[in-house]
Motif scaffolding. Structure first.
Motif, PDB file in Angstrom:
ATOM      1  N   LEU A   1       0.831  -1.195   0.000  1.00 24.93           N
ATOM      2  CA  LEU A   1       0.000   0.000   0.000  1.00 24.93           C
ATOM      3  C   LEU A   1       0.873   1.255   0.000  1.00 24.93           C
ATOM      4  CD1 LEU A   1      -2.932   1.076   0.196  1.00 24.93           C
ATOM      5  CD2 LEU A   1      -2.645   1.079   2.681  1.00 24.93           C
TER       6      LEU A   1
ATOM      7  N   THR B   1       2.188   2.022  -3.493  1.00 24.31           N
ATOM      8  CA  THR B   1       1.235   2.702  -4.373  1.00 24.31           C
ATOM      9  C   THR B   1       1.090   4.171  -3.974  1.00 24.31           C
ATOM     10  OG1 THR B   1      -0.708   2.134  -3.018  1.00 24.31           O
ATOM     11  CG2 THR B   1      -0.039   0.562  -4.707  1.00 24.31           C
ATOM     12  N   TRP B   2       1.106   4.439  -2.677  1.00 21.71           N
ATOM     13  CA  TRP B   2       1.014   5.827  -2.209  1.00 21.71           C
ATOM     14  C   TRP B   2       2.230   6.630  -2.666  1.00 21.71           C
ATOM     15  CZ3 TRP B   2      -2.572   8.943  -0.265  1.00 21.71           C
ATOM     16  CH2 TRP B   2      -2.186  10.082   0.416  1.00 21.71           C
TER      17      TRP B   2
ATOM     18  N   ARG C   1     -10.051  -1.688  -2.533  1.00 22.69           N
ATOM     19  CA  ARG C   1      -9.099  -2.071  -3.570  1.00 22.69           C
ATOM     20  C   ARG C   1      -9.676  -1.793  -4.956  1.00 22.69           C
ATOM     21  NH1 ARG C   1      -8.875  -7.062  -3.739  1.00 22.69           N
ATOM     22  NH2 ARG C   1      -6.789  -7.589  -4.476  1.00 22.69           N
TER      23      ARG C   1
ATOM     24  N   THR D   1      -7.579   4.979   0.232  1.00 19.08           N
ATOM     25  CA  THR D   1      -6.247   4.684   0.744  1.00 19.08           C
ATOM     26  C   THR D   1      -6.196   4.826   2.252  1.00 19.08           C
ATOM     27  OG1 THR D   1      -5.220   5.420  -1.319  1.00 19.08           O
ATOM     28  CG2 THR D   1      -3.815   5.317   0.623  1.00 19.08           C
TER      29      THR D   1
ATOM     30  N   LEU E   1      -7.742   1.775   3.877  1.00 16.37           N
ATOM     31  CA  LEU E   1      -6.852   0.617   3.829  1.00 16.37           C
ATOM     32  C   LEU E   1      -5.649   0.796   4.749  1.00 16.37           C
ATOM     33  CD1 LEU E   1      -6.758  -0.461   0.069  1.00 16.37           C
ATOM     34  CD2 LEU E   1      -7.879  -1.619   1.970  1.00 16.37           C
ATOM     35  N   LEU E   2      -5.155   2.024   4.885  1.00 14.05           N
ATOM     36  CA  LEU E   2      -4.022   2.276   5.783  1.00 14.05           C
ATOM     37  C   LEU E   2      -4.356   1.830   7.206  1.00 14.05           C
ATOM     38  CD1 LEU E   2      -1.930   5.529   6.056  1.00 14.05           C
ATOM     39  CD2 LEU E   2      -2.914   4.515   8.080  1.00 14.05           C
TER      40      LEU E   2
ATOM     41  N   ALA F   1      -4.597  -2.011   7.300  1.00  8.38           N
ATOM     42  CA  ALA F   1      -3.322  -2.697   7.091  1.00  8.38           C
ATOM     43  C   ALA F   1      -2.366  -2.486   8.255  1.00  8.38           C
ATOM     44  CB  ALA F   1      -2.674  -2.221   5.794  1.00  8.38           C
TER      45      ALA F   1
ATOM     46  N   ILE G   1      -1.875  -2.147  -6.552  1.00  5.07           N
ATOM     47  CA  ILE G   1      -2.847  -2.231  -5.463  1.00  5.07           C
ATOM     48  C   ILE G   1      -3.544  -3.586  -5.471  1.00  5.07           C
ATOM     49  CG2 ILE G   1      -4.871  -1.326  -6.676  1.00  5.07           C
ATOM     50  CD1 ILE G   1      -3.728  -0.444  -3.107  1.00  5.07           C
TER      51      ILE G   1
ATOM     52  N   VAL H   1      -2.301  -6.060  -2.901  1.00  2.20           N
ATOM     53  CA  VAL H   1      -2.700  -5.949  -1.494  1.00  2.20           C
ATOM     54  C   VAL H   1      -3.791  -6.981  -1.231  1.00  2.20           C
ATOM     55  CG1 VAL H   1      -3.757  -4.456   0.239  1.00  2.20           C
ATOM     56  CG2 VAL H   1      -2.128  -3.507  -1.397  1.00  2.20           C
TER      57      VAL H   1
END
Length: 413
Positions: A24, A27-28, A84, A133, A136-137, A140, A195, A198
């Motif tokens: 992740l 991708t960021w 996602r 994002t 998901l942060l 995760a 992504i 993930v």
């Protein structure tokens, strides 16, 4: 927020050292570089191709407007959809739009209407990508690693948006402007594909869409306003964003006139601020563990205020570099910890809406800060605006200190 302790998959995927978080973060980082290139190249191309200050201003407005008009419904939709999948669509859409921009620029057909449309569409998709994002942060990283996770995200964003992206744009623009946007499109393509690596196990809970979109937006706003902890964080963010925007708007003129800096030297101040933010992104988590998150948040505001005041009170180039480093350090500490506390206080099922409301409140007041800085500087002086802003930031730190200290006992989302 967390699954049961016996869930082996949960233990395997959570944390900043886990593979899902690292993917992740990759991708960021890619999209941050893309945003940095675009932020530098799009206004520059507009200025070069039109030579019209109104056109440059219009494109800048087109990039900001989606955060005021689209962010809230985007957050509500993100809370309904799979994160996602949302990110794949958002990054793919941004890649396609940017590739079209490459073609228009390369063929010399990128008129103002094209630039306005692309700026609006790219920022609109970004509102979806940002909320997804952030959701998901949290999933995760897990609650215990939120400070470290946000520190790594702030560091990656600083490198991409403020250092690597602008440097890449400067080099490519001198060669061929269309290459700037080609690099941006490539980064978005990578993010859309990466992504997918993930694992789906970290997808947060979804609301299921029981209410209308407007009903869910209202629910998110009521939750933010009804939560003392979130109200304290978001309110402080809004006021500080207004004041720092005023300082940022007038600081360049102050550096040229009051400090006597050459135009070519002014960007070094921004590099110093970015360096301060990078240092903060690495040390804030440890400081929070040692002194407590609320204490460090209050200190961050005082550090930010001290950096602003130094800029005016010590009118030397070396002091200006130091003040920008200090401002970047204070802002970096605040960004890491305010984001972590916001995420910790928000239920997973509402993360998109609360994140969008947070962005609207913080970024929505920035144009106001920029708008009042010029007239105030005209009536007084740029230095006066900077000192007054520093005093007000310090006052905010003192007034909000009791509220921020209450974050340690606030109920978790």
């Amino acid at each position: 927020m967390n699954s049961a302790p016996g869930n082996r998959t949960e233990r395997a995927v959570r944390g900043v050292r886990g593979e899902p978080f690292r993917r992740l973060l990759a991708t960021w980082t890619a999209t941050s570089v893309a945003d940095g290139v675009r932020a530098a190249a799009l206004p520059l191309y507009t200025a070069v191709s039109t030579r019209d200050p109104l056109a440059v201003s219009a494109v800048a407005v087109a990039e900001v407007v989606p955060w005021l008009l689209i962010a809230l419904p985007a957050g509500a939709l993100v809370d309904r959809l799979r994160c996602r999948g949302t990110l794949v669509l958002a990054h793919s859409f941004r890649a396609v739009v940017t590739l079209l921009l490459v073609w228009f620029v390369h063929t010399g057909q990128a008129g103002l209407s094209v630039l306005l449309c692309c700026a609006f569409l790219l920022s609109s998709a970004e509102t979806f990508a940002d909320s997804a994002t952030q959701s998901l942060l949290v999933s995760a990283a897990g609650e215990k690693d939120l400070e470290r996770a946000n520190g790594r995200f702030v560091g990656a964003e600083t490198i991409g948006v403020e250092i690597a992206g602008p440097l890449a744009a400067a080099g490519l623009f001198a060669w061929r402007p269309s290459l700037c946007f080609a690099l941006t499109a490539s980064a978005f393509c990578f993010a859309a594909l990466w992504i997918l690596r993930v694992p789906p196990e970290i997808e947060p809970e979804r609301t299921g869409g029981e209410r209308s979109i407007f009903g869910e937006i209202r629910q998110g706003a009521v939750f933010v306003l009804g939560s003392p902890g979130l109200r304290a964080v978001v309110g402080t963010v809004g006021v500080v964003a207004l004041l720092t925007s005023a300082v940022n708007t007038i600081a360049v003129l102050f550096a040229l006139d009051a400090l006597g800096l050459a135009p070519s030297t002014v960007p070094t101040l921004l590099v110093c601020a970015a360096a301060g933010t990078l240092v903060a992104s690495r040390v804030t988590s440890g400081m929070s563990e040692r002194f407590g998150g609320p204490t460090v948040m209050i200190a961050a505001l005082l550090v930010l205020a001290g950096g602003m005041a130094t800029l005016e009170l010590v009118r030397m180039l070396a002091a200006a570099w130091c003040s920008y480093f200090v401002m970047g350090f204070g802002a970096g500490m605040w960004n890491v910890l305010s984001a972590a506390n916001r995420q910790r206080l928000t239920p997973e099922s509402m993360m998109g809406r609360v994140t969008s409301a947070y962005r609207v409140f913080a970024w929505g007041l920035m144009p106001l800060g920029a708008g009042i800085a010029g007239p105030l500087a005209e009536l007084t002086s740029p230095g006066t605006v900077i000192v007054v802003a520093a005093l007000l930031v310090a006052l905010v730190a003192v007034v909000c200190a009791p509220l921020l200290r209450g974050l340690d006992t606030a109920p978790r989302g």
